[in-house]
Design a protein around this motif. Sequence first.
Motif, mmCIF file in Angstrom:
data_model
loop_
_atom_site.group_PDB
_atom_site.id
_atom_site.type_symbol
_atom_site.label_atom_id
_atom_site.label_comp_id
_atom_site.label_asym_id
_atom_site.label_seq_id
_atom_site.Cartn_x
_atom_site.Cartn_y
_atom_site.Cartn_z
ATOM 1 N N THR A 255 0.832 -1.199 0.000
ATOM 2 C CA THR A 255 0.000 0.000 0.000
ATOM 3 C C THR A 255 0.869 1.253 0.000
ATOM 4 N N ASP A 256 0.273 2.378 -0.357
ATOM 5 C CA ASP A 256 1.014 3.643 -0.340
ATOM 6 C C ASP A 256 1.526 3.940 1.068
ATOM 7 N N ARG A 257 0.721 3.644 2.085
ATOM 8 C CA ARG A 257 1.146 3.905 3.465
ATOM 9 C C ARG A 257 2.340 3.043 3.825
ATOM 10 N N HIS A 258 2.300 1.761 3.442
ATOM 11 C CA HIS A 258 3.447 0.893 3.722
ATOM 12 C C HIS A 258 4.699 1.385 2.987
ATOM 13 N N TRP A 259 4.527 1.827 1.759
ATOM 14 C CA TRP A 259 5.660 2.330 0.982
ATOM 15 C C TRP A 259 6.267 3.572 1.632
ATOM 16 N N GLN A 260 5.421 4.479 2.077
ATOM 17 C CA GLN A 260 5.917 5.685 2.752
ATOM 18 C C GLN A 260 6.685 5.324 4.016
ATOM 19 N N SER A 261 6.176 4.359 4.761
ATOM 20 C CA SER A 261 6.873 3.929 5.988
ATOM 21 C C SER A 261 8.224 3.303 5.653
ATOM 22 N N GLU A 264 10.719 5.986 4.813
ATOM 23 C CA GLU A 264 11.175 6.661 6.034
ATOM 24 C C GLU A 264 12.219 5.824 6.751
ATOM 25 N N ALA A 272 9.275 8.377 -1.638
ATOM 26 C CA ALA A 272 7.832 8.464 -1.389
ATOM 27 C C ALA A 272 7.197 9.540 -2.255
ATOM 28 N N ASP A 277 2.665 6.096 -6.194
ATOM 29 C CA ASP A 277 1.623 5.077 -6.306
ATOM 30 C C ASP A 277 2.194 3.768 -6.856
ATOM 31 N N SER A 311 5.269 -1.362 11.052
ATOM 32 C CA SER A 311 4.927 -0.360 10.045
ATOM 33 C C SER A 311 4.935 -0.917 8.622
#
Length: 413
Positions: A255-261, A264, A272, A277, A311
Amino acid sequence: MPALDDVRVLDLTRVLGGPYCTMLLADMGADVVKIEPPGGDFVRETPPFHDDDDNFGGYFQSINRGKRSIELDFTSEEDREDFLSLVKAADVVVENYRTGTMEKFGLEYEKLAELNPQLVYAAMRGFGDPRTVPSPKQDEPAFDLVAQALGGVMHQTGQSDGPPTKVGFGIGDIFTGVLHTVNILSALHYRDRTGVGQFVDTAMYDSMLSLAERAVYQYSYTGEVPERCGNAHPTLFPYNAFEAEDGYVVIAALTDRHWQSLCERMDRPEWAVDYPDAADRLEHRDRLRDGIAEWVGSQSVEETLELLNGSVPSGRVQDVSDVYKSEHAHQREMLVESDLPESDETVTIAGTPIKMAKTPPEPGARAPLLDEHREELLGNAEQPSKPEPSPEPTASEQDVGAMGFPTSQSQDD
């Protein structure tokens, strides 16, 4: 009260797929009677054996727990009569021979259903049975390796520059056995509603096609045969195994959230922004994969997981010794102890993954000795074990061994 404590199963299966199916039924409380040919299921002789007890090996112990055993020779009229006496009180018969084998003994589904109209007769074969849907291959033998090859599983397994590879464990048998359990439970539900049994069959080839469903739709949508891609995924990224200093880690940041984490944790916040996407990440997967591999390779497995834990979906690639140390495996009772027939020692086998709040399955007693339960079974053969019937709704050749059972079966591992 176990969920299936009012169900009696006559288990004619051997080797892996059929016994795995009936083991699941036994775990859920069914009375599973393993009917063995003279000399028994030959898997009894398969290693490894325990130093203190060589009655049967680990292969047999693992998938025949919680069952009772009786030895019958179907070339003997007396033994066939004993079998029919058990059929009268049975809910399910399970067998995994080639089409036409039971007919050789006059014990085919139609004969048994005349004796017990409530009976669910479950055949697990390499290519199915003509009673449901015929196949041009229905008279051929099949084993796990054959099913994986024909069903497209081997072609999809392995590295892109390597040969087709079978899955390490016998999924052609085990997955078919799981689906066969579903088949049986569905037929029992119908029987409980109508009072009428039926014939059901599960084919290994069909099961592997079902397991390879992704390749089926990919070919339909694109017209291209999917290629092997190792531990990666053809349409999702990142979804792969990466080598750390002391082992391997899998990362599935879908997911986008997992990718952003993940970005980081890797100290690559610009990724990110540049690849926000899934389509962007898939398009640039080669560059991104190299970057993730470099980051994971600079540290240990534990260091990587500490950074990702909570995360980003991730985990260590474990061998079985790691599983033995796993707190999860022990708390979820996925490693259970089983007795040996003639020793005070125990062995560890895999527990049941089926968890239920009110009727929890429970791996039963050790696997049986050959013919261990003859007296109690034949003495109680006439005792009914199924509910009263409801009104009925309106509506190939195989060699037979000298001792009375087929010389080969429809699957192996």
